[in-house]
Design a protein around this motif. Structure first.
Motif, PDB file in Angstrom:
ATOM      1  N   THR A  13       0.848  -1.183   0.000  1.00 13.06           N
ATOM      2  CA  THR A  13       0.000   0.000   0.000  1.00 13.06           C
ATOM      3  C   THR A  13       0.885   1.236   0.000  1.00 13.06           C
ATOM      4  O   THR A  13       2.059   1.175   0.402  1.00 13.06           O
ATOM      5  CB  THR A  13      -0.936   0.016   1.225  1.00 13.06           C
ATOM      6  OG1 THR A  13      -1.924   1.022   1.069  1.00 13.06           O
ATOM      7  CG2 THR A  13      -0.157   0.270   2.513  1.00 13.06           C
ATOM      8  N   ARG A  14       0.348   2.350  -0.456  1.00 13.26           N
ATOM      9  CA  ARG A  14       1.093   3.612  -0.421  1.00 13.26           C
ATOM     10  C   ARG A  14       0.685   4.398   0.818  1.00 13.26           C
ATOM     11  O   ARG A  14      -0.484   4.715   1.007  1.00 13.26           O
ATOM     12  CB  ARG A  14       0.797   4.462  -1.659  1.00 13.26           C
ATOM     13  CG  ARG A  14       1.487   4.021  -2.935  1.00 13.26           C
ATOM     14  CD  ARG A  14       1.303   5.104  -3.992  1.00 13.26           C
ATOM     15  NE  ARG A  14       1.850   4.724  -5.280  1.00 13.26           N
ATOM     16  CZ  ARG A  14       1.146   4.170  -6.269  1.00 13.26           C
ATOM     17  NH1 ARG A  14      -0.145   3.933  -6.084  1.00 13.26           N
ATOM     18  NH2 ARG A  14       1.707   3.858  -7.409  1.00 13.26           N
ATOM     19  N   LEU A  15       1.666   4.722   1.640  1.00 14.74           N
ATOM     20  CA  LEU A  15       1.432   5.599   2.777  1.00 14.74           C
ATOM     21  C   LEU A  15       1.704   7.030   2.329  1.00 14.74           C
ATOM     22  O   LEU A  15       2.704   7.293   1.653  1.00 14.74           O
ATOM     23  CB  LEU A  15       2.351   5.232   3.939  1.00 14.74           C
ATOM     24  CG  LEU A  15       2.203   3.815   4.510  1.00 14.74           C
ATOM     25  CD1 LEU A  15       3.194   3.612   5.647  1.00 14.74           C
ATOM     26  CD2 LEU A  15       0.785   3.544   4.970  1.00 14.74           C
ATOM     27  N   ALA A  16       0.823   7.944   2.694  1.00 13.77           N
ATOM     28  CA  ALA A  16       0.980   9.351   2.334  1.00 13.77           C
ATOM     29  C   ALA A  16       1.220  10.167   3.593  1.00 13.77           C
ATOM     30  O   ALA A  16       0.586   9.943   4.626  1.00 13.77           O
ATOM     31  CB  ALA A  16      -0.273   9.854   1.609  1.00 13.77           C
ATOM     32  N   ALA A  17       2.148  11.110   3.498  1.00 13.60           N
ATOM     33  CA  ALA A  17       2.442  11.967   4.641  1.00 13.60           C
ATOM     34  C   ALA A  17       1.203  12.766   5.023  1.00 13.60           C
ATOM     35  O   ALA A  17       0.467  13.259   4.166  1.00 13.60           O
ATOM     36  CB  ALA A  17       3.591  12.916   4.305  1.00 13.60           C
ATOM     37  N   LEU A  18       0.970  12.892   6.308  1.00 12.45           N
ATOM     38  CA  LEU A  18      -0.251  13.523   6.799  1.00 12.45           C
ATOM     39  C   LEU A  18      -0.395  14.961   6.315  1.00 12.45           C
ATOM     40  O   LEU A  18      -1.471  15.382   5.874  1.00 12.45           O
ATOM     41  CB  LEU A  18      -0.260  13.481   8.333  1.00 12.45           C
ATOM     42  CG  LEU A  18      -1.566  13.845   9.029  1.00 12.45           C
ATOM     43  CD1 LEU A  18      -2.692  12.921   8.593  1.00 12.45           C
ATOM     44  CD2 LEU A  18      -1.379  13.785  10.536  1.00 12.45           C
ATOM     45  N   ASP A  19       0.680  15.725   6.367  1.00 12.09           N
ATOM     46  CA  ASP A  19       0.613  17.138   5.996  1.00 12.09           C
ATOM     47  C   ASP A  19       0.969  17.402   4.539  1.00 12.09           C
ATOM     48  O   ASP A  19       0.821  18.519   4.049  1.00 12.09           O
ATOM     49  CB  ASP A  19       1.545  17.963   6.894  1.00 12.09           C
ATOM     50  CG  ASP A  19       2.985  17.462   6.830  1.00 12.09           C
ATOM     51  OD1 ASP A  19       3.195  16.337   6.333  1.00 12.09           O
ATOM     52  OD2 ASP A  19       3.889  18.190   7.283  1.00 12.09           O
ATOM     53  N   ALA A  20       1.436  16.343   3.833  1.00 14.24           N
ATOM     54  CA  ALA A  20       1.828  16.505   2.431  1.00 14.24           C
ATOM     55  C   ALA A  20       1.578  15.188   1.697  1.00 14.24           C
ATOM     56  O   ALA A  20       2.503  14.433   1.426  1.00 14.24           O
ATOM     57  CB  ALA A  20       3.303  16.910   2.319  1.00 14.24           C
TER      58      ALA A  20
END
Length: 241
Positions: A42-49
């Motif tokens: 899965t792709r994790l995305a940075a919370l603020d970006a």
């Protein structure tokens, strides 16, 4: 309504929304494993970006090579994978105000590593944990336990029939190949399901690319459940129209 989908590791919001809209999720676990899909990653995305992303991948062994089925794929190093999942999810979402809800999902998945070496088990658990966090109370079944015909569309129609479903929620990918005739023969309505696009909404902008963990960390379980419920009603109203 039923949704039929392979077990995905911390699935994308587009997938989770479809399952949330269904009354039952039939886990498609007896089809060929695909390394370029989302069963073990899965792709994790940075919370603020959220444009800053990183793959979270479970190293996977296919005992029968390319013909290996989803429910036959195994974890190469379960303990190492467990540690990686724990560290990365905490790294990306530990600072969220909704971390307690995310941590509950994470803990359920980490516990699953303790008693299985099957990728499908971990992936299915991650999906169900996210659905449970949103208050979903539907039924989960496995396709491998249900006899079906071999044809692609025939198999899906047989699964819907066997589970007493009247509607089949079909995502945008499935619509490209689906033959409606096997469903129509049993009076089952194929209901196209898609999440909003090009709306400028930050939540849906990343729905087809990154893990639902980002959305849960961004909005919290209550708000996210409300947003997914709206999508469910939108598709139901479209069917009634």
């Amino acid at each position: 309504m039923c949704a039929i989908h392979q077990p995905n590791l911390f699935p994308r919001l587009s997938t989770l929304a479809k399952l949330f809209a269904a009354d039952r999720w039939i886990v498609l676990d007896d089809v060929q494993f695909a390394r370029r899909d989302y069963q073990h990653r899965t792709r994790l995305a940075a919370l603020d970006a959220p444009a800053r992303q990183q793959w979270l991948t479970l190293p996977t062994h296919l005992p029968k090579g390319r013909p290996t089925l989803v429910n036959q794929a195994s974890l190469v190093e379960p303990r190492r994978s467990r540690r990686t999942v724990s560290l990365l999810v905490r790294q990306y979402y530990g600072c969220s105000r909704y971390w307690p809800a995310v941590r509950e999902v994470l803990d359920v998945v980490l516990d699953r590593f303790e008693n299985t070496d099957r990728v499908a088990d971990v992936a299915r658990t991650s999906t169900f944990a996210l659905l449970a966090a949103l208050g979903w109370s539907g039924e989960v079944l496995e396709s491998s336990a249900i006899p079906t015909r071999q044809g692609r569309s025939e198999r899906l129609a047989d699964l819907a029939v066997a589970t007493g479903s009247t509607h089949y929620l079909c995502g945008t990918g499935g619509l490209r190949y689906l033959d409606h005739h096997p469903f129509a023969a049993h009076g089952i309505t194929v209901l196209p399901f898609h999440t909003p696009v090009d709306t400028g909404d930050r939540l849906w902008q990343w729905a087809r690319r990154v893990s639902s963990l980002w959305a849960l960390s961004e909005t919290g379980p209550s708000e996210l459940a409300t947003r997914l419920a709206v999508e469910r009603e939108t598709h139901l109203l479209g069917d009634r129209a």
